[in-house]
Design a protein around this motif. Sequence first.
Motif, PDB file in Angstrom:
ATOM      1  N   ALA A  60       0.816  -1.226   0.000  1.00  0.00           N
ATOM      2  CA  ALA A  60       0.000   0.000   0.000  1.00  0.00           C
ATOM      3  C   ALA A  60       0.844   1.269   0.000  1.00  0.00           C
ATOM      4  CB  ALA A  60      -0.944  -0.003   1.192  1.00  0.00           C
ATOM      5  N   LEU A  61       1.997   1.235   0.658  1.00  0.00           N
ATOM      6  CA  LEU A  61       2.810   2.442   0.785  1.00  0.00           C
ATOM      7  C   LEU A  61       3.649   2.748  -0.451  1.00  0.00           C
ATOM      8  CD1 LEU A  61       4.000   2.016   4.474  1.00  0.00           C
ATOM      9  CD2 LEU A  61       2.103   3.400   3.607  1.00  0.00           C
ATOM     10  N   THR A  62       3.984   1.735  -1.232  1.00  0.00           N
ATOM     11  CA  THR A  62       4.886   1.960  -2.364  1.00  0.00           C
ATOM     12  C   THR A  62       4.280   1.672  -3.733  1.00  0.00           C
ATOM     13  OG1 THR A  62       5.777  -0.286  -2.170  1.00  0.00           O
ATOM     14  CG2 THR A  62       6.921   1.475  -0.969  1.00  0.00           C
ATOM     15  N   ASP A  63       3.210   0.874  -3.781  1.00  0.00           N
ATOM     16  CA  ASP A  63       2.680   0.436  -5.076  1.00  0.00           C
ATOM     17  C   ASP A  63       1.365   1.085  -5.477  1.00  0.00           C
ATOM     18  OD1 ASP A  63       4.818  -1.319  -5.539  1.00  0.00           O
ATOM     19  OD2 ASP A  63       3.862  -2.900  -4.364  1.00  0.00           O
ATOM     20  N   LEU A  64       0.847   1.991  -4.644  1.00  0.00           N
ATOM     21  CA  LEU A  64      -0.422   2.659  -4.945  1.00  0.00           C
ATOM     22  C   LEU A  64      -0.216   4.159  -5.048  1.00  0.00           C
ATOM     23  CD1 LEU A  64      -2.764   0.835  -2.398  1.00  0.00           C
ATOM     24  CD2 LEU A  64      -2.207   0.158  -4.738  1.00  0.00           C
ATOM     25  N   ASN A  65      -1.047   4.796  -5.879  1.00  0.00           N
ATOM     26  CA  ASN A  65      -0.965   6.255  -5.958  1.00  0.00           C
ATOM     27  C   ASN A  65      -1.870   6.893  -4.897  1.00  0.00           C
ATOM     28  OD1 ASN A  65      -3.617   6.303  -6.925  1.00  0.00           O
ATOM     29  ND2 ASN A  65      -3.007   6.549  -9.056  1.00  0.00           N
ATOM     30  N   LEU A  66      -2.013   8.190  -4.935  1.00  0.00           N
ATOM     31  CA  LEU A  66      -2.816   8.894  -3.933  1.00  0.00           C
ATOM     32  C   LEU A  66      -4.290   8.510  -3.950  1.00  0.00           C
ATOM     33  CD1 LEU A  66      -1.277  12.463  -4.238  1.00  0.00           C
ATOM     34  CD2 LEU A  66      -0.918  10.803  -2.406  1.00  0.00           C
ATOM     35  N   PHE A  67      -4.751   7.989  -5.085  1.00  0.00           N
ATOM     36  CA  PHE A  67      -6.151   7.594  -5.219  1.00  0.00           C
ATOM     37  C   PHE A  67      -6.358   6.111  -4.915  1.00  0.00           C
ATOM     38  CE2 PHE A  67      -5.462  11.191  -8.112  1.00  0.00           C
ATOM     39  CZ  PHE A  67      -6.323  12.100  -7.521  1.00  0.00           C
TER      40      PHE A  67
END
Length: 110
Positions: free
Chosen positions: A21-28
């Motif tokens: 979640a912290l590195t592989d997802l964008n702000l959305f």
Amino acid sequence: CVFVAEKNLPEFPDSVRVIHALTDLNLFNIPSKEVLKSFIEQKADILIDLTRTQNHPMKYLMLQHPCSYKVGIKDSEVDLYDLSISVTSRDDLKQMCKHILFYLQAIRSE
């Protein structure tokens, strides 16, 4: 493919694709283009989604995958799968897998 929301990543075998979640997802809360590309490149005839909670990044990946048959747990809001399995809150992962295997074997025998 495994989704991890915690800060510390547990150990997984190299064969498991970890979505962090912290590195592989964008702000959305959408998986990055690299993650999506890597996921889509995994060849599969069937995709089985074992997530019980509303995990939007995993649902997004599942919807983008080009496999021909998708199986998952029935959601009261939206039916995203070719085969939706109803489970109770008491059913654990082992029981869910038994349900899925039973129905897939029944379909194959027809």
